[in-house]
Write an enzyme that holds these catalytic residues in place. Structure first.
Site, PDB file in Angstrom:
ATOM      1  N   HIS A 100      -9.802   1.991   0.636  1.00 17.32           N
ATOM      2  CA  HIS A 100      -8.350   1.772   0.570  1.00 17.32           C
ATOM      3  C   HIS A 100      -7.967   1.387  -0.855  1.00 17.32           C
ATOM      4  CE1 HIS A 100      -4.326   1.037   1.436  1.00 17.32           C
ATOM      5  NE2 HIS A 100      -4.416   0.257   2.495  1.00 17.32           N
ATOM      6  N   HIS A 144      -2.504   7.384   7.147  1.00 20.72           N
ATOM      7  CA  HIS A 144      -2.784   6.108   6.484  1.00 20.72           C
ATOM      8  C   HIS A 144      -4.189   5.649   6.861  1.00 20.72           C
ATOM      9  CE1 HIS A 144      -1.871   2.466   4.377  1.00 20.72           C
ATOM     10  NE2 HIS A 144      -2.045   1.709   5.448  1.00 20.72           N
ATOM     11  N   GLU A 161      -0.644   4.599  14.585  1.00 23.22           N
ATOM     12  CA  GLU A 161      -0.329   5.815  13.845  1.00 23.22           C
ATOM     13  C   GLU A 161      -0.556   7.055  14.716  1.00 23.22           C
ATOM     14  OE1 GLU A 161      -0.924   7.739   9.379  1.00 23.22           O
ATOM     15  OE2 GLU A 161      -2.290   6.168  10.063  1.00 23.22           O
ATOM     16  N   LYS A 200      -9.406   7.840   3.440  1.00 22.04           N
ATOM     17  CA  LYS A 200      -9.875   6.473   3.185  1.00 22.04           C
ATOM     18  C   LYS A 200     -11.286   6.265   3.724  1.00 22.04           C
ATOM     19  CE  LYS A 200      -5.431   4.013   3.009  1.00 22.04           C
ATOM     20  NZ  LYS A 200      -4.498   5.099   3.354  1.00 22.04           N
ATOM     21  N   PHE A 252       1.736  -3.698   3.806  1.00 19.26           N
ATOM     22  CA  PHE A 252       2.063  -5.033   4.294  1.00 19.26           C
ATOM     23  C   PHE A 252       3.557  -5.296   4.054  1.00 19.26           C
ATOM     24  CE2 PHE A 252      -2.387  -7.172   3.684  1.00 19.26           C
ATOM     25  CZ  PHE A 252      -2.866  -6.431   4.744  1.00 19.26           C
ATOM     26  N   CYS A 271       0.803  -1.219   0.000  1.00 17.42           N
ATOM     27  CA  CYS A 271       0.000   0.000   0.000  1.00 17.42           C
ATOM     28  C   CYS A 271       0.839   1.273   0.000  1.00 17.42           C
ATOM     29  CB  CYS A 271      -0.955  -0.002   1.188  1.00 17.42           C
ATOM     30  SG  CYS A 271      -2.006  -1.472   1.198  1.00 17.42           S
TER      31      CYS A 271
END
Length: 420
Positions: free
Chosen positions: A343, A306, A317, A338, A406, A166
């Site tokens: 996403h 994110h 975060e 998002k 990831f 991502c």
């Protein structure tokens, strides 16, 4: 060696909230959700039945359909975003040196639709025996979108794909920024694309328990920083930013959206899918970006986080932001776009960078939608301004955009208002 300055002169975007940057931005500021029931595949056997799909896009408005059929959907979206950005930047392709214009596009997965289709129908040609399409490999491979874009325009500069889950298209922006400021190129089309809303994509993420299963209310499913969050909402789309060396842009009279001033990269080195619970990688990537930009925490007014709407990710975060920004964290705006776009996987970095620089340009911060006052997580500090539910007007001198992937890949880019 004195580093060159890098500005953004063109934008392109195809997203679940609009098929142009303008339409996307309008719906972002209005707090519209792009989530709805999936139309691209049968999800009846899966736990999740919704996603944020691109809607009402006529591929033929941009591409010759004979050529488009040789491309996976993610490549089609990538090329359309690039065409939009080139048109937007006003560059006269007959006058520029195409040897010094490059294309760097990120993708997390690539041609998974093509892979699924080819494997599904392998062996059905009983009379001729099992066979694959000759376009199977050229449609599937992750690098092909960047290749198609360079071929379409005849750009001979740096040309490749970044793949870091991502964080992929944020890494593409970082690479383009560095190549230009080092004098390796005059301009680079930097962006990303992804289209993985298919049985393999939905089923695969469902098996990981990564996706929200709020099938009764898809539009409110992506709810970052809310206690009842239950996973991310898959999305598809593409975004393109034309990064250009400042003097090159000025010489041709280009309009300038914002200046890109820094990038950061780091690794969690912790887990293949989960972010570090204390936000160590997220903290380091923001510190690196601020240092690269020559900025202090108090110089930033907005962070596009994110913020995927997963339990550990959102909490870690927030911890990282508080560690990096200290007291200044309480004076900036934070939001997760998002919550509206879903996403976008490998395309998230490019689209969210675009939204960040538009916040800088327009002095308005997009909201984080779908939060209710009675849905607070005791592990999150709500004294921070998450810009819940409604866009907020304020002076945005500089903005920072985070993307984490990831494998523990973290990338961050920084934009500020352009000034001579």
């Amino acid at each position: 060696m004195e580093l060159k300055r890098v500005v953004v002169t063109g934008l392109g975007a195809v997203t679940p909230l609009g098929n142009t940057p303008e339409e996307t931005w309008k719906n972002i500021i209005a707090g519209v959700s792009g989530a709805a029931e999936i139309t691209q595949c049968d999800t009846s056997k899966f736990k999740t039945h919704f996603a944020c799909e691109v809607k009402n896009l006529n591929i033929g408005d941009y591409l010759d359909m004979r050529e488009a059929r040789k491309m996976d959907r993610y490549t089609q979206l990538a090329l359309i975003s690039a065409i939009q950005a080139v048109n937007d930047c006003g560059m006269d392709l007959k006058k520029v040196n195409k040897d010094r214009i490059g294309v760097i596009y990120g993708v997390g997965i690539g041609g998974i639709n093509t892979f699924e289709t080819e494997v599904k129908y392998y062996g059905v040609h009983e009379a001729e025996g099992p066979r694959f399409s000759p376009f199977f490999i050229p449609k599937m491979i992750a690098d092909i979108a960047a290749g198609h874009i360079s071929i379409h325009f005849g750009f001979h500069g740096p040309n490749y794909t970044t793949t870091s889950a991502c964080a992929s298209s944020c890494n593409a922006l970082a690479d383009a920024f560095n190549l230009i400021r080092l004098g390796k190129a005059d301009a680079i089309l930097a962006g990303g694309a992804e289209s993985a809303i298919c049985a393999c994509g939905v089923g695969g993420f469902n098996s990981m328990k990564a996706l929200s299963t709020r099938n009764d209310d898809p539009a409110r499913a992506s709810r970052p920083f809310s206690k009842s969050r239950d996973g991310f909402v898959m999305a598809e789309g593409a975004g393109c930013l034309i990064l250009e060396e400042l003097e090159h842009a000025k010489a041709r009279g280009a309009k300038i959206y914002a200046e890109m001033v820094g990038e950061g990269m780091s690794a969690d080195a912790y887990h293949i899918t989960a972010s570090h619970p204390e936000g160590l990688g997220a903290r380091l990537v923001m510190q690196n970006a601020l240092e690269d930009a020559g900025m202090k925490p108090e110089d930033i007014d907005y962070i596009n986080v994110h913020g995927t709407s997963t339990h550990v990710g959102d909490i870690s975060e927030v911890k990282a932001i508080k560690d990096v920004f200290g007291e200044a964290a309480y004076h900036l705006n934070i939001s997760s776009t998002k919550s509206m776009t879903g996403h976008l996987l490998g395309a998230a970095g490019a689209v969210e960078a675009m939204l960040t620089l538009l916040a800088v340009k327009n002095d308005i911060v997009p909201p984080t939608i779908n939060h209710d006052d009675d849905d607070k997580d005791e592990e999150i500090d709500y004294n921070l301004n998450f810009t819940f539910n409604k866009a907020q007007k304020r002076t945005v001198r500089a903005g920072l955009s985070n993307t984490f992937g990831f494998g523990g890949h973290n990338a961050c880019v920084v934009f500020k208002k352009y000034a001579e």
